[in-house]
Every structure is written in C-alpha cells, then in structure tokens.
Design a protein around this motif. Sequence first.
Motif, PDB file in Angstrom:
ATOM      1  N   LYS A 111       0.828  -1.207   0.000  1.00  0.00           N
ATOM      2  CA  LYS A 111       0.000   0.000   0.000  1.00  0.00           C
ATOM      3  C   LYS A 111       0.861   1.255   0.000  1.00  0.00           C
ATOM      4  O   LYS A 111       0.600   2.205  -0.746  1.00  0.00           O
ATOM      5  CB  LYS A 111      -0.927  -0.012   1.210  1.00  0.00           C
ATOM      6  N   ALA A 112       1.911   1.251   0.817  1.00  0.00           N
ATOM      7  CA  ALA A 112       2.804   2.415   0.878  1.00  0.00           C
ATOM      8  C   ALA A 112       3.489   2.650  -0.463  1.00  0.00           C
ATOM      9  O   ALA A 112       3.622   3.793  -0.918  1.00  0.00           O
ATOM     10  CB  ALA A 112       3.844   2.208   1.986  1.00  0.00           C
ATOM     11  N   MET A 113       3.920   1.560  -1.113  1.00  0.00           N
ATOM     12  CA  MET A 113       4.574   1.697  -2.414  1.00  0.00           C
ATOM     13  C   MET A 113       3.591   2.125  -3.494  1.00  0.00           C
ATOM     14  O   MET A 113       3.939   2.906  -4.389  1.00  0.00           O
ATOM     15  CB  MET A 113       5.247   0.377  -2.793  1.00  0.00           C
ATOM     16  N   CYS A 117       3.788   5.281  -5.991  1.00  0.00           N
ATOM     17  CA  CYS A 117       3.768   5.051  -7.440  1.00  0.00           C
ATOM     18  C   CYS A 117       2.718   5.936  -8.114  1.00  0.00           C
ATOM     19  O   CYS A 117       2.973   6.544  -9.155  1.00  0.00           O
ATOM     20  CB  CYS A 117       3.492   3.573  -7.717  1.00  0.00           C
ATOM     21  N   LYS A 118       1.543   6.038  -7.493  1.00  0.00           N
ATOM     22  CA  LYS A 118       0.464   6.840  -8.066  1.00  0.00           C
ATOM     23  C   LYS A 118       0.783   8.334  -7.976  1.00  0.00           C
ATOM     24  O   LYS A 118       0.601   9.071  -8.949  1.00  0.00           O
ATOM     25  CB  LYS A 118      -0.846   6.529  -7.337  1.00  0.00           C
ATOM     26  N   GLU A 119       1.234   8.770  -6.811  1.00  0.00           N
ATOM     27  CA  GLU A 119       1.483  10.200  -6.611  1.00  0.00           C
ATOM     28  C   GLU A 119       2.588  10.722  -7.521  1.00  0.00           C
ATOM     29  O   GLU A 119       2.527  11.857  -8.012  1.00  0.00           O
ATOM     30  CB  GLU A 119       1.833  10.461  -5.146  1.00  0.00           C
ATOM     31  N   ALA A 124       6.791   2.028 -11.921  1.00  0.00           N
ATOM     32  CA  ALA A 124       6.979   1.005 -10.897  1.00  0.00           C
ATOM     33  C   ALA A 124       7.680   1.594  -9.675  1.00  0.00           C
ATOM     34  O   ALA A 124       8.409   2.575  -9.774  1.00  0.00           O
ATOM     35  CB  ALA A 124       7.801  -0.165 -11.447  1.00  0.00           C
ATOM     36  N   VAL A 125       7.427   0.970  -8.538  1.00  0.00           N
ATOM     37  CA  VAL A 125       8.169   1.235  -7.303  1.00  0.00           C
ATOM     38  C   VAL A 125       8.660  -0.115  -6.792  1.00  0.00           C
ATOM     39  O   VAL A 125       7.859  -1.046  -6.615  1.00  0.00           O
ATOM     40  CB  VAL A 125       7.289   1.937  -6.249  1.00  0.00           C
ATOM     41  N   LYS A 169      11.173   3.789  -9.380  1.00  0.00           N
ATOM     42  CA  LYS A 169      11.831   4.398  -8.224  1.00  0.00           C
ATOM     43  C   LYS A 169      12.163   3.314  -7.201  1.00  0.00           C
ATOM     44  O   LYS A 169      11.298   2.495  -6.866  1.00  0.00           O
ATOM     45  CB  LYS A 169      10.918   5.437  -7.582  1.00  0.00           C
ATOM     46  N   PRO A 170      13.394   3.294  -6.699  1.00  0.00           N
ATOM     47  CA  PRO A 170      13.731   2.367  -5.621  1.00  0.00           C
ATOM     48  C   PRO A 170      13.244   2.901  -4.272  1.00  0.00           C
ATOM     49  O   PRO A 170      13.267   4.112  -4.034  1.00  0.00           O
ATOM     50  CB  PRO A 170      15.260   2.325  -5.669  1.00  0.00           C
TER      51      PRO A 170
END
Length: 203
Positions: A111-113, A117-119, A124-125, A169-170
């Motif tokens: 959920k955090a990733m 990713c959306k924002e 991908a995250v 993003k890592p």
Amino acid sequence: MITGVILAGGLNRRMGGRLKALLPLQGQPLILRQLKEMSSICNQVIAVTNEPEVLRPYLSSVSNINVQCITDQYVQKGPLSGIHAASLIASEQHLWIVGCDMPFISAEAAKAMAILCKEANLDAVIPVLDGRVHPLHGIYSRLVGSEAEVLLKQEQYRLMGLLDHIDWKPVENGFFERQNIPIHFVTNVNTPEEFDRMSDNLP
C-alpha cells in the motif's frame, strides 16, 4: 485498490519439483496465506501458472476476493511473461506483483509503495533493501505489460531488463523503517532446506 498478482509459473527445479505455491505453512498452502494478505487491499488477485488445474481447487475455496487463474501467453519465459499475462486482464491501474514462494508478503508495504507510485506517476516502485533489488513484491503500472511484451518478442526474458525500459523508483530500508514496516516481506524460499529452516523459525 490494486490488483494482486501471484507468479506461480516456475518449474520448481530447486524445490525438487514440488509446487512452491502449495508448500504447507502453518497448516495451509502458501498461496492461501498470500491470498489472505492480499485480500485486505485487493479486490482482484490473478494467479499466473502453467498448472491451473492444480491450483484452481485451492483458489476456489477463497470466497471474499475475486481470484482468477490464468496461464502465460509466452510459456516458460519467466516472471516477465507472467507480468505480461496479468496486465492483460487486470482491472486496476496498478499491480502488486509477488512470487508464489514469498511467505511474508506485506499489504502494508504494498500500500505504501502503491501510494508513492500513483502520486509520482511512475511505472513502478521496487524495494531495494540492503543494496539488493527485489523486483518481486513491487508495484507496477498495468501499462508495463506492453513493454514486457516487446522484450518477450525480442527474446529478452530477464525481469531486471524490464527495469531498464521503464520509469521506476527504488524504495530502500529507511522508507519502510519510517513507517514501522518490517522488511522480511521480500523473503523467498527456493530449496527444501530453506523452507525447512524458515518453517522451524516461525513464531
């Protein structure tokens, strides 16, 4: 909401041919443990497997979530083909993709990733923990499926190769530590010995 994707299409050679998705863990097959965790943030879960007739009886026992069992269009080409197949029928814009051999997947981490990713409007995250990239247990835009197909047609089958062609993003240890999310969610089991050690150390 996001679509959960469980990649269960491997040959399980290192596990002696045993289907890793059905390894018994605390009295239930590993894949049912994963489905329970995914159900808290996913209305749809897609299991990608080359043995649907084996998995379907287990998946049909889950009543509170829409679980679909599909096969690869590019057979036995690794996780990239599973991502491609799932992207074609995913109902949500973002996919939470895990391997079927990961017993500690975390909806909280996903959920955090997904929010990140959306924002940030990323493709991908991906967790990068202790310097190691974990492309499974990542959040991917459904649109990466088309890029995966391009690579598959070029007979480039490395999942890490996909990351060279998308905007990702890592997220490192500190990202999860700041949110009090344990990082053992990337743990996977490949051999009977690894599975036995993990089972012995469960609380």
